[in-house]
Design a protein around this motif. Structure first.
Motif, PDB file in Angstrom:
ATOM      1  N   UNK A  37      -9.316 -15.660 -55.880  1.00 20.22           N
ATOM      2  CA  UNK A  37     -10.405 -14.670 -55.892  1.00 20.22           C
ATOM      3  C   UNK A  37     -11.597 -14.859 -55.153  1.00 20.22           C
ATOM      4  N   UNK A  38     -12.100 -14.256 -54.175  1.00 20.46           N
ATOM      5  CA  UNK A  38     -13.184 -14.688 -53.227  1.00 20.46           C
ATOM      6  C   UNK A  38     -14.190 -13.522 -53.706  1.00 20.46           C
ATOM      7  N   UNK A  39     -15.520 -13.670 -53.946  1.00 17.50           N
ATOM      8  CA  UNK A  39     -16.416 -12.590 -54.299  1.00 17.50           C
ATOM      9  C   UNK A  39     -17.541 -12.480 -53.309  1.00 17.50           C
ATOM     10  N   UNK A  40     -17.944 -11.063 -53.244  1.00 16.45           N
ATOM     11  CA  UNK A  40     -19.160 -11.137 -52.339  1.00 16.45           C
ATOM     12  C   UNK A  40     -18.750 -11.062 -50.580  1.00 16.45           C
ATOM     13  N   UNK A  41     -17.577 -10.901 -50.304  1.00 11.88           N
ATOM     14  CA  UNK A  41     -17.173 -10.966 -48.772  1.00 11.88           C
ATOM     15  C   UNK A  41     -15.980 -10.023 -48.480  1.00 11.88           C
ATOM     16  N   UNK A  42     -15.782  -9.772 -47.469  1.00 13.49           N
ATOM     17  CA  UNK A  42     -14.671  -9.178 -47.158  1.00 13.49           C
ATOM     18  C   UNK A  42     -13.882 -10.264 -46.271  1.00 13.49           C
ATOM     19  N   UNK A 140      -4.299 -10.178 -48.116  1.00 16.37           N
ATOM     20  CA  UNK A 140      -5.776  -9.712 -48.695  1.00 16.37           C
ATOM     21  C   UNK A 140      -5.394  -8.496 -49.011  1.00 16.37           C
ATOM     22  N   UNK A 141      -5.889  -8.370 -50.515  1.00 15.28           N
ATOM     23  CA  UNK A 141      -6.218  -7.231 -51.354  1.00 15.28           C
ATOM     24  C   UNK A 141      -7.470  -7.029 -51.402  1.00 15.28           C
ATOM     25  N   UNK A 146     -15.218  -7.869 -53.155  1.00 16.86           N
ATOM     26  CA  UNK A 146     -14.228  -8.791 -53.540  1.00 16.86           C
ATOM     27  C   UNK A 146     -13.097  -8.919 -52.744  1.00 16.86           C
ATOM     28  N   UNK A 147     -12.365  -9.772 -52.522  1.00 12.93           N
ATOM     29  CA  UNK A 147     -11.083  -9.707 -51.972  1.00 12.93           C
ATOM     30  C   UNK A 147     -10.169 -10.816 -52.676  1.00 12.93           C
ATOM     31  N   UNK A 148      -8.729 -10.575 -52.887  1.00 14.41           N
ATOM     32  CA  UNK A 148      -8.033 -11.710 -53.441  1.00 14.41           C
ATOM     33  C   UNK A 148      -6.948 -11.890 -52.332  1.00 14.41           C
ATOM     34  N   UNK A 149      -6.809 -13.233 -51.986  1.00  9.12           N
ATOM     35  CA  UNK A 149      -6.013 -13.923 -51.110  1.00  9.12           C
ATOM     36  C   UNK A 149      -4.563 -14.199 -51.789  1.00  9.12           C
ATOM     37  N   UNK A 150      -3.478 -13.883 -51.170  1.00  3.24           N
ATOM     38  CA  UNK A 150      -2.070 -14.196 -51.947  1.00  3.24           C
ATOM     39  C   UNK A 150      -1.370 -14.765 -51.043  1.00  3.24           C
ATOM     40  N   UNK A 151      -0.685 -15.847 -51.322  1.00  6.10           N
ATOM     41  CA  UNK A 151       0.616 -16.488 -50.555  1.00  6.10           C
ATOM     42  C   UNK A 151       1.682 -17.049 -51.549  1.00  6.10           C
ATOM     43  N   UNK A 152       2.720 -17.410 -50.919  1.00  8.65           N
ATOM     44  CA  UNK A 152       3.959 -17.938 -51.615  1.00  8.65           C
ATOM     45  C   UNK A 152       4.034 -19.524 -51.432  1.00  8.65           C
ATOM     46  N   UNK A 153       4.364 -20.118 -52.435  1.00  9.46           N
ATOM     47  CA  UNK A 153       4.901 -21.682 -51.947  1.00  9.46           C
ATOM     48  C   UNK A 153       6.234 -21.681 -52.682  1.00  9.46           C
ATOM     49  N   UNK A 154       6.905 -22.606 -52.156  1.00 13.24           N
ATOM     50  CA  UNK A 154       8.381 -22.988 -52.773  1.00 13.24           C
ATOM     51  C   UNK A 154       8.180 -23.478 -54.152  1.00 13.24           C
ATOM     52  N   UNK A 198      -5.395  -5.957 -56.963  1.00 12.82           N
ATOM     53  CA  UNK A 198      -6.856  -6.050 -56.324  1.00 12.82           C
ATOM     54  C   UNK A 198      -7.770  -6.873 -57.410  1.00 12.82           C
ATOM     55  N   UNK A 199      -8.757  -7.279 -56.860  1.00 12.97           N
ATOM     56  CA  UNK A 199      -9.861  -7.880 -57.882  1.00 12.97           C
ATOM     57  C   UNK A 199     -10.150  -7.084 -59.095  1.00 12.97           C
ATOM     58  N   UNK A 200     -10.926  -7.821 -60.129  1.00 13.18           N
ATOM     59  CA  UNK A 200     -10.831  -7.108 -61.400  1.00 13.18           C
ATOM     60  C   UNK A 200     -12.389  -6.588 -61.534  1.00 13.18           C
ATOM     61  N   UNK A 201     -12.542  -5.433 -62.116  1.00  8.70           N
ATOM     62  CA  UNK A 201     -14.187  -4.813 -62.197  1.00  8.70           C
ATOM     63  C   UNK A 201     -14.451  -5.597 -63.608  1.00  8.70           C
TER      64      UNK A 201
END
Length: 266
Positions: A37-42, A140-141, A146-154, A198-201
């Protein structure tokens, strides 16, 4: 009759083993989804552009400075957060250079859980789950500020110890946010589908409605693909399966010949 039973027995055995071989060789290792989670930015304010892309995913590696991990590929801006339409029908779609000739809106599909009345979580699929250029590694959602960055790892012990893969069940987010580092982000696999939330309110404990979803990747070569990345080596498992079937067939045929000779000599 003895020969027929022998052939039938080996044929059945071969079919069973062949089926197992196909399943084994065509099933990639499992994946674990991680996020931050990254806050305060797009995303395009937080991750500044570079010479190759209008917006990138990057991270400091602690030694050599900034490492660029993915370029922006496509973006879906939601037109109406309260709409019951699909994301494809309720969004403005944008493509970014240099991938405009390689992606189209029709390449994407989205599903939203039936119980979800707003765009707060869902699943995306690229090119019907078939790998093609460009590769997708991050998404990114964005919602509210705020936005949440997602990725997958093995999914293996080493990777899971590098990333915090113990996700909050509701938010699909590492509890302490420690995934925003080069060691974890550099494990991002090339994939054709994933989940988003999406990020939480914090004021009401509910997730914000989706503002936009953005996809990043594109670091693989258009012709040769991603060298060393198992998730993009789709032809290889099929080739291995064919080889395995061939070897199994030769083995069964050899045993059949031996038993046939024994039978006729008796």
């Amino acid at each position: 009759m003895t020969i027929f039973r022998c052939i039938k027995k080996h044929t059945t055995k071969l079919m069973i083993i062949s089926s197992l071989a196909l399943v084994s060789f065509n099933s990639f290792a499992g994946y674990t989804q991680v996020s931050a989670l990254i806050t305060g930015y797009n995303e395009c304010n937080y991750y500044l552009p570079n010479a190759e892309s209008e917006c990138v995913i990057s991270v400091e590696d602690g030694t050599n400075g900034t490492q660029y991990l993915s370029n922006i590929i496509a973006k879906f801006d939601i037109n109406d957060e309260d709409s019951s339409e699909s994301i494809l029908n309720n969004s403005t779609y944008s493509e970014y250079a240099p991938y405009k000739d390689d992606v189209a809106k029709e390449d994407w599909a989205f599903s939203i859980p039936e119980e979800t009345k707003e765009y707060t979580k869902g699943t995306w699929t690229f090119n019907e789950g078939v790998y093609k250029y460009p590769d997708i590694r991050f998404w990114v959602a964005k919602a509210s500020n705020d936005f949440r960055l997602h990725w997958l790892i093995e999914d293996n012990n080493l990777n899971n110890s590098t990333c915090n893969a113990v996700n909050d069940a509701k938010n699909n987010e590492a509890a302490d946010g420690t995934n925003l580092n080069y060691a974890c982000m550099n494990l991002a696999a090339s994939v054709t589908s994933g989940d988003w939330v999406t990020p939480l309110n914090s004021n009401n404990g509910k997730n914000f409605g989706l503002s936009h979803i953005t996809f990043f990747g594109g670091l693989c070569d258009k012709v040769t693909g991603c060298a060393g990345d198992s998730t993009t080596s789709v032809p290889e498992p099929a080739s291995l399966a064919i080889l395995a079937l061939g070897l199994l067939g030769l083995g069964a045929r050899r045993k059949q010949r031996i038993k046939t000779k024994i039978s006729t000599s008796n």
